[in-house]
Design a protein around this motif. Structure first.
Motif, mmCIF file in Angstrom:
data_model
loop_
_atom_site.group_PDB
_atom_site.id
_atom_site.type_symbol
_atom_site.label_atom_id
_atom_site.label_comp_id
_atom_site.label_asym_id
_atom_site.label_seq_id
_atom_site.Cartn_x
_atom_site.Cartn_y
_atom_site.Cartn_z
ATOM 1 N N PHE A 189 0.834 -1.204 0.000
ATOM 2 C CA PHE A 189 0.000 0.000 0.000
ATOM 3 C C PHE A 189 0.868 1.253 0.000
ATOM 4 O O PHE A 189 1.996 1.246 0.505
ATOM 5 C CB PHE A 189 -0.894 0.019 1.243
ATOM 6 N N GLY A 190 0.319 2.323 -0.557
ATOM 7 C CA GLY A 190 1.002 3.606 -0.574
ATOM 8 C C GLY A 190 0.722 4.411 0.680
ATOM 9 O O GLY A 190 -0.430 4.536 1.100
ATOM 10 N N ALA A 191 1.764 4.966 1.267
ATOM 11 C CA ALA A 191 1.618 5.702 2.523
ATOM 12 C C ALA A 191 0.786 6.974 2.357
ATOM 13 O O ALA A 191 0.153 7.435 3.318
ATOM 14 C CB ALA A 191 2.999 6.053 3.079
ATOM 15 N N GLN A 192 0.749 7.535 1.136
ATOM 16 C CA GLN A 192 -0.020 8.765 0.909
ATOM 17 C C GLN A 192 -1.345 8.507 0.166
ATOM 18 O O GLN A 192 -1.985 9.442 -0.321
ATOM 19 C CB GLN A 192 0.814 9.772 0.107
ATOM 20 N N ASP A 193 -1.746 7.252 0.085
ATOM 21 C CA ASP A 193 -2.985 6.894 -0.623
ATOM 22 C C ASP A 193 -4.197 7.408 0.154
ATOM 23 O O ASP A 193 -4.326 7.163 1.352
ATOM 24 C CB ASP A 193 -3.055 5.368 -0.757
ATOM 25 N N THR A 194 -5.081 8.124 -0.528
ATOM 26 C CA THR A 194 -6.321 8.586 0.114
ATOM 27 C C THR A 194 -7.523 7.742 -0.289
ATOM 28 O O THR A 194 -8.550 7.774 0.381
ATOM 29 C CB THR A 194 -6.601 10.064 -0.244
ATOM 30 N N ALA A 195 -7.409 6.991 -1.387
ATOM 31 C CA ALA A 195 -8.519 6.135 -1.836
ATOM 32 C C ALA A 195 -8.613 4.877 -0.971
ATOM 33 O O ALA A 195 -9.697 4.476 -0.536
ATOM 34 C CB ALA A 195 -8.347 5.772 -3.304
ATOM 35 N N THR A 196 -7.461 4.228 -0.752
ATOM 36 C CA THR A 196 -7.383 3.067 0.143
ATOM 37 C C THR A 196 -6.244 3.358 1.126
ATOM 38 O O THR A 196 -5.118 2.912 0.919
ATOM 39 C CB THR A 196 -7.116 1.761 -0.644
ATOM 40 N N PRO A 197 -6.540 4.103 2.180
ATOM 41 C CA PRO A 197 -5.502 4.563 3.107
ATOM 42 C C PRO A 197 -4.720 3.414 3.734
ATOM 43 O O PRO A 197 -5.216 2.293 3.860
ATOM 44 C CB PRO A 197 -6.297 5.330 4.173
ATOM 45 N N ILE A 198 -3.505 3.727 4.167
ATOM 46 C CA ILE A 198 -2.612 2.709 4.709
ATOM 47 C C ILE A 198 -3.220 1.992 5.912
ATOM 48 O O ILE A 198 -2.955 0.801 6.129
ATOM 49 C CB ILE A 198 -1.235 3.341 5.057
ATOM 50 N N TRP A 199 -4.053 2.695 6.684
ATOM 51 C CA TRP A 199 -4.653 2.030 7.851
ATOM 52 C C TRP A 199 -5.542 0.869 7.442
ATOM 53 O O TRP A 199 -5.701 -0.095 8.208
ATOM 54 C CB TRP A 199 -5.404 3.016 8.738
ATOM 55 N N THR A 200 -6.102 0.921 6.227
ATOM 56 C CA THR A 200 -6.953 -0.189 5.788
ATOM 57 C C THR A 200 -6.122 -1.446 5.541
ATOM 58 O O THR A 200 -6.621 -2.560 5.705
ATOM 59 C CB THR A 200 -7.752 0.172 4.518
ATOM 60 N N ALA A 201 -4.859 -1.269 5.161
ATOM 61 C CA ALA A 201 -3.982 -2.433 4.966
ATOM 62 C C ALA A 201 -3.785 -3.174 6.282
ATOM 63 O O ALA A 201 -3.838 -4.412 6.334
ATOM 64 C CB ALA A 201 -2.637 -1.988 4.400
ATOM 65 N N TYR A 202 -3.568 -2.423 7.356
ATOM 66 C CA TYR A 202 -3.356 -3.059 8.658
ATOM 67 C C TYR A 202 -4.641 -3.694 9.189
ATOM 68 O O TYR A 202 -4.592 -4.720 9.883
ATOM 69 C CB TYR A 202 -2.769 -2.050 9.639
ATOM 70 N N LYS A 203 -5.766 -3.113 8.821
ATOM 71 C CA LYS A 203 -7.051 -3.726 9.185
ATOM 72 C C LYS A 203 -7.200 -5.070 8.475
ATOM 73 O O LYS A 203 -7.613 -6.071 9.081
ATOM 74 C CB LYS A 203 -8.201 -2.788 8.799
ATOM 75 N N MET A 204 -6.865 -5.111 7.191
ATOM 76 C CA MET A 204 -6.909 -6.376 6.441
ATOM 77 C C MET A 204 -5.958 -7.402 7.054
ATOM 78 O O MET A 204 -6.299 -8.580 7.193
ATOM 79 C CB MET A 204 -6.530 -6.138 4.973
ATOM 80 N N ALA A 205 -4.759 -6.950 7.416
ATOM 81 C CA ALA A 205 -3.756 -7.857 7.968
ATOM 82 C C ALA A 205 -4.232 -8.475 9.281
ATOM 83 O O ALA A 205 -3.910 -9.632 9.581
ATOM 84 C CB ALA A 205 -2.442 -7.113 8.177
ATOM 85 N N GLU A 206 -4.984 -7.727 10.069
ATOM 86 C CA GLU A 206 -5.547 -8.266 11.304
ATOM 87 C C GLU A 206 -6.529 -9.403 11.023
ATOM 88 O O GLU A 206 -6.685 -10.313 11.838
ATOM 89 C CB GLU A 206 -6.283 -7.166 12.074
ATOM 90 N N LEU A 207 -7.165 -9.343 9.859
ATOM 91 C CA LEU A 207 -8.202 -10.317 9.515
ATOM 92 C C LEU A 207 -7.635 -11.577 8.870
ATOM 93 O O LEU A 207 -8.277 -12.629 8.894
ATOM 94 C CB LEU A 207 -9.220 -9.675 8.561
#
Length: 244
Positions: A189-207
């Motif tokens: 994921f891109g750290a400056q992404d506003t469409a799919t923000p980086i926090w969503t990557a960590y949410k996916m990783a938790e799942l």
């Protein structure tokens, strides 16, 4: 470029695709994002990952592939399952960007590569919420002819079937789909992404139990300039998968 036709729910779909490194023995399937096409993915990754057989696909309704019915994300996955069977491709590694990431997840590959994937709902900015509220008021007053001023950029210029498809897929919560994924996952994921923000990557990783997140400098399309670095992360993940 090649084209295969298949039937789904009494409709015919022509699927455009391209294969690179045809003699390689490990398949790597590339799924683009909404409004995009296979050539964008080929531009980013075509010169890398030469130990894989690259399969670039225009998903129905995009690029040179056809679509004349409204689809859901599950429909896309079912159509691609049939298509991959037709061309005798394995779901060893599937890479999906943005919307393509949701389709890739449903395919349940051995190794899932999510590049700025959609699927975790991101709160809409106030400006967007205000536009939606105003359009609902206009609908009640019969002023729906002003709709074109309120259509999201990703929905502009779409055929009716693809506009209905857009409405089907745009606000999906894939939380349970990510939780159900049992393979190994690499999340880039891109750290400056506003469409799919980086926090969503960590949410996916938790799942997903077998997953790791790699942050890149850039926005939603960071991979266009950093394809080689993403490729190295894919190689590392696949190698680890083969060792276990």
């Amino acid at each position: 470029m090649a084209v295969k036709s298949l039937q789904y729910k009494q409709h015919t779909f022509s699927i455009s695709y391209e294969i690179i490194n045809p003699s390689s023995h490990i398949d790597l399937i590339f799924l683009h994002g909404w409004g995009s096409h296979k050539n964008l993915m080929k531009h980013a990754f075509g010169a890398h990952l030469k130990q894989f057989r690259h399969i670039y696909i225009d998903m129905p309704g995009f690029g040179n592939s056809t679509c004349n019915m409204a689809l859901t994300t599950e429909d896309y996955a079912t159509i691609l399952e049939s298509f991959l069977s037709m061309i005798e491709a394995d779901k060893t590694v599937v890479l999906g960007h943005s919307f393509g990431g949701k389709v890739a997840t449903l395919l349940q590959p051995d190794v899932l590569v999510l590049v700025a994937s959609a699927g975790i709902l991101v709160p809409k900015p106030f400006k967007i919420r205000a536009k939606i509220a105003l359009f609902k008021v206009l609908k009640l007053t019969g002023l729906t002819h002003l709709r074109r001023f309120f259509v999201a950029p990703d929905a502009q210029g779409l055929s009716q079937p693809m506009y209905e498809t857009f409405k089907n897929v745009v606000n999906e919560d894939f939380t349970e789909k990510f939780r159900a994924f049992k393979g190994k996952a690499l999340l880039c994921f891109g750290a400056q992404d506003t469409a799919t923000p980086i926090w969503t990557a960590y949410k996916m990783a938790e799942l997903m139990n077998q997953s790791r997140v790699v942050e890149f400098d850039g926005d939603h399309y960071f991979f266009l300039e950093q394809g080689a670095t993403v490729a190295k992360e894919i190689e590392k993940t696949v190698l680890e998968s083969l060792e276990h």
